[in-house]
Design an enzyme around this catalytic site. Structure first.
Site, PDB file in Angstrom:
ATOM      1  CB  CYS A 158      -0.932   0.016   1.207  1.00  0.00           C
ATOM      2  SG  CYS A 158      -1.980  -1.442   1.289  1.00  0.00           S
ATOM      3  CG  ASN A 193      -6.664  -0.773   2.537  1.00  0.00           C
ATOM      4  OD1 ASN A 193      -6.106  -0.250   1.584  1.00  0.00           O
ATOM      5  ND2 ASN A 193      -6.004  -1.421   3.474  1.00  0.00           N
ATOM      6  CG  HIS A 251      -2.700   3.193   3.355  1.00  0.00           C
ATOM      7  ND1 HIS A 251      -3.404   3.089   2.182  1.00  0.00           N
ATOM      8  CD2 HIS A 251      -2.725   1.956   3.925  1.00  0.00           C
ATOM      9  CE1 HIS A 251      -3.833   1.847   2.041  1.00  0.00           C
ATOM     10  NE2 HIS A 251      -3.433   1.139   3.086  1.00  0.00           N
TER      11      HIS A 251
HETATM   12  O1  UT7 Z   1      -3.290  -1.509   3.923  1.00  0.00           O
HETATM   13  C1  UT7 Z   1      -2.590  -2.215   4.907  1.00  0.00           C
HETATM   14  C2  UT7 Z   1      -3.303  -3.467   5.189  1.00  0.00           C
HETATM   15  N1  UT7 Z   1      -4.107  -3.672   6.301  1.00  0.00           N
HETATM   16  C3  UT7 Z   1      -4.296  -2.953   7.428  1.00  0.00           C
HETATM   17  O2  UT7 Z   1      -3.841  -1.882   7.621  1.00  0.00           O
HETATM   18  C4  UT7 Z   1      -5.103  -3.599   8.488  1.00  0.00           C
HETATM   19  C5  UT7 Z   1      -4.686  -3.220   9.872  1.00  0.00           C
HETATM   20  N2  UT7 Z   1      -5.488  -3.919  10.868  1.00  0.00           N
HETATM   21  C6  UT7 Z   1      -6.783  -3.611  11.086  1.00  0.00           C
HETATM   22  O3  UT7 Z   1      -7.328  -2.717  10.491  1.00  0.00           O
HETATM   23  C7  UT7 Z   1      -7.499  -4.394  12.173  1.00  0.00           C
HETATM   24  O4  UT7 Z   1      -6.587  -5.219  12.841  1.00  0.00           O
HETATM   25  C8  UT7 Z   1      -8.698  -5.240  11.631  1.00  0.00           C
HETATM   26  C9  UT7 Z   1      -9.821  -4.324  11.181  1.00  0.00           C
HETATM   27  C10 UT7 Z   1      -8.242  -6.113  10.470  1.00  0.00           C
HETATM   28  C11 UT7 Z   1      -9.240  -6.126  12.721  1.00  0.00           C
HETATM   29  O5  UT7 Z   1      -9.625  -5.341  13.842  1.00  0.00           O
HETATM   30  P1  UT7 Z   1      -9.190  -5.756  15.336  1.00  0.00           P
HETATM   31  O6  UT7 Z   1      -9.759  -4.770  16.245  1.00  0.00           O
HETATM   32  O7  UT7 Z   1      -7.687  -5.919  15.301  1.00  0.00           O
HETATM   33  O8  UT7 Z   1      -9.948  -7.103  15.513  1.00  0.00           O
HETATM   34  P2  UT7 Z   1      -9.360  -8.549  15.869  1.00  0.00           P
HETATM   35  O9  UT7 Z   1      -8.663  -9.120  14.679  1.00  0.00           O
HETATM   36  O10 UT7 Z   1      -8.613  -8.478  17.158  1.00  0.00           O
HETATM   37  O11 UT7 Z   1     -10.690  -9.349  16.125  1.00  0.00           O
HETATM   38  C12 UT7 Z   1     -11.553  -9.043  17.227  1.00  0.00           C
HETATM   39  C13 UT7 Z   1     -12.740  -9.954  17.159  1.00  0.00           C
HETATM   40  C14 UT7 Z   1     -12.367 -11.419  16.964  1.00  0.00           C
HETATM   41  O12 UT7 Z   1     -13.315 -12.196  17.648  1.00  0.00           O
HETATM   42  P3  UT7 Z   1     -12.948 -12.828  19.074  1.00  0.00           P
HETATM   43  O13 UT7 Z   1     -11.749 -13.694  18.827  1.00  0.00           O
HETATM   44  O14 UT7 Z   1     -12.632 -11.660  19.977  1.00  0.00           O
HETATM   45  O15 UT7 Z   1     -14.170 -13.572  19.455  1.00  0.00           O
HETATM   46  C15 UT7 Z   1     -12.562 -11.629  15.482  1.00  0.00           C
HETATM   47  O16 UT7 Z   1     -12.847 -12.959  15.151  1.00  0.00           O
HETATM   48  O17 UT7 Z   1     -13.549  -9.584  16.025  1.00  0.00           O
HETATM   49  C16 UT7 Z   1     -13.752 -10.741  15.224  1.00  0.00           C
HETATM   50  N3  UT7 Z   1     -13.876 -10.298  13.847  1.00  0.00           N
HETATM   51  C17 UT7 Z   1     -15.052  -9.931  13.293  1.00  0.00           C
HETATM   52  N4  UT7 Z   1     -16.296  -9.873  13.807  1.00  0.00           N
HETATM   53  C18 UT7 Z   1     -17.266  -9.439  12.988  1.00  0.00           C
HETATM   54  C19 UT7 Z   1     -12.889 -10.167  12.914  1.00  0.00           C
HETATM   55  N5  UT7 Z   1     -13.427  -9.726  11.770  1.00  0.00           N
HETATM   56  C20 UT7 Z   1     -14.751  -9.582  11.983  1.00  0.00           C
HETATM   57  C21 UT7 Z   1     -15.822  -9.135  11.175  1.00  0.00           C
HETATM   58  N6  UT7 Z   1     -17.057  -9.083  11.706  1.00  0.00           N
HETATM   59  N7  UT7 Z   1     -15.650  -8.762   9.880  1.00  0.00           N
END
Ligand code: UT7
Length: 331
Positions: free
Chosen positions: A107, A277, A247
């Site tokens: 990115c 994104n 970004h």
């Molecule tokens: O361009 C560069 C590329 N990418 C990025 O910059 C991404 C950077 N990271 C992020 O933006 C975030 O880490 C995410 C948006 C991808 C994820 O957010 P998070 O606050 O880090 O969530 P997490 O991965 O810690 O997940 C929290 C919970 C989990 O459930 P449990 O284990 O707490 O029960 C996930 O399974 O949210 C769950 N979860 C979802 N729930 C509903 C993950 N994705 C989803 C979803 N809908 N789409």
């Protein structure tokens, strides 16, 4: 600097995603800030998005495809592994005199492209360099993986970089990488390490894999570091910046960076809510929107800062100039 952009044609809403995976509009809004994203039609490719954005950028600065000396396409989703997508764009535009190559910096690719273009122009090797950030991440997104499929949209943004007049143009850039984070965000199969096979397809290894938390932590850290470094290089302070274009990956990453620098919200460019994104396209699409809406005025300082797969990071500072219809402007 002439700018232009284009988006995927089909809107994909949070409500659509609720029907595809176990997610909710509320989770997506609260955890990412995204409401909608635009997806490229079947049969089209990254080069089609790029070509549309390029034509608008050329028109914006009154230049013709024949004026171009070099075309740089930053992308993580090339039309094919090879040849370069920039060669497809060169063909589509009829830019017969232009050299062409791609930049793969995740990115951060558009910022890498701006820094590369500035170097070629400053070295007087080329006069008119077309830099495009174009990505169709929908093509490598696993729409069965709720952790990633809610994040991405397709688009392209382009800028024509030419020799500067006065104190306008690209003032400074800085780039960085940490290959120890290569596996944090990658597309495992289809390359020389893991060639395509029935097993790689069955194992869904041709889709993007991401450790979101690791990317998040890296992003918050490097956005601040890169911004400080590039401003120091340009001899400017944070107060001199009229518009920050970070970004667009997650509203919480942008908020963390904004708070750290105590930048008021009205000086931040945001399109994440509408487009998700878009990888290399996020920054140039925001730049194009700011230029065409009149938000950017002559003399304004713009800071673009990115992070992405690699892991990579980069920042550029530009002083916005008059768009020279038919004449050279803006390094
Ligand atoms: O361009 C560069 C590329 N990418 C990025 O910059 C991404 C950077 N990271 C992020 O933006 C975030 O880490 C995410 C948006 C991808 C994820 O957010 P998070 O606050 O880090 O969530 P997490 O991965 O810690 O997940 C929290 C919970 C989990 O459930 P449990 O284990 O707490 O029960 C996930 O399974 O949210 C769950 N979860 C979802 N729930 C509903 C993950 N994705 C989803 C979803 N809908 N789409």
């Amino acid at each position: 600097m002439g700018v232009g952009s284009s988006l995927g044609q089909r809107v994909l809403t949070n409500q659509d995603l609720e029907k595809m995976v176990d997610t909710s509009d509320q989770w997506i809004r609260e955890r990412t800030g995204i409401l909608t994203r635009y997806i490229l039609e079947q049969g089209e490719a990254t080069s089609d998005l790029a070509t549309r954005a390029a034509l608008k950028a050329l028109e914006h600065c009154g230049k013709a495809p024949e004026d171009l000396d070099l075309i740089l396409v930053a992308t993580a989703t090339p039309d094919m592994i090879f040849p370069a997508t920039s060669c497809m764009v060169q063909r589509n535009l009829g830019a017969h005199g232009a050299a062409a190559f791609d930049i793969l910096a995740g990115c951060s690719g558009f910022v890498y492209g701006i820094a590369t273009a500035a170097s070629f122009v400053e070295a007087r090797m080329y006069e008119n360099v077309l830099v495009i950030g174009s990505d169709a991440l929908s093509r490598i997104t696993d729409y069965e993986d709720r952790a990633t499929c809610v994040l991405f949209g397709d688009g392209a943004g382009a800028a024509v970089v030419s020799p500067a007049q006065g104190d306008e143009g690209i003032l400074a850039s800085c780039l960085g990488a940490d290959g120890h984070g290569a596996s944090v965000l990658c597309l495992p199969a289809g390359g020389s390490l893991m060639p395509a096979s029935a097993e790689t397809v069955a194992g869904r290894q041709h889709f993007l894999k991401m450790d979101g938390k690791r990317v998040f932590e890296f992003a918050v850290k490097v956005m601040g570091k890169a911004s400080r470094l590039v401003l120091e290089k340009a001899g400017l302070d944070i107060e001199d910046v009229s518009l920050f274009i970070p970004h667009q990956a997650n509203i919480r990453i942008i908020e963390a960076a904004r708070k750290r620098f105590r930048v008021p919200m009205e000086r931040m460019a945001l399109n994440l809510d509408r487009y998700g994104n878009m990888s290399t396209a996020s920054i140039p699409v925001a730049l194009d929107e700011a230029a065409r809406s009149g938000r950017l005025k002559v003399g304004d300082v713009v800071l673009m800062v990115a992070f992405g797969a690699g892991l990579t990071w980069g920042a550029s500072v530009v002083r916005w100039g008059e768009i020279a219809q038919g004449g050279g402007q803006n390094g």
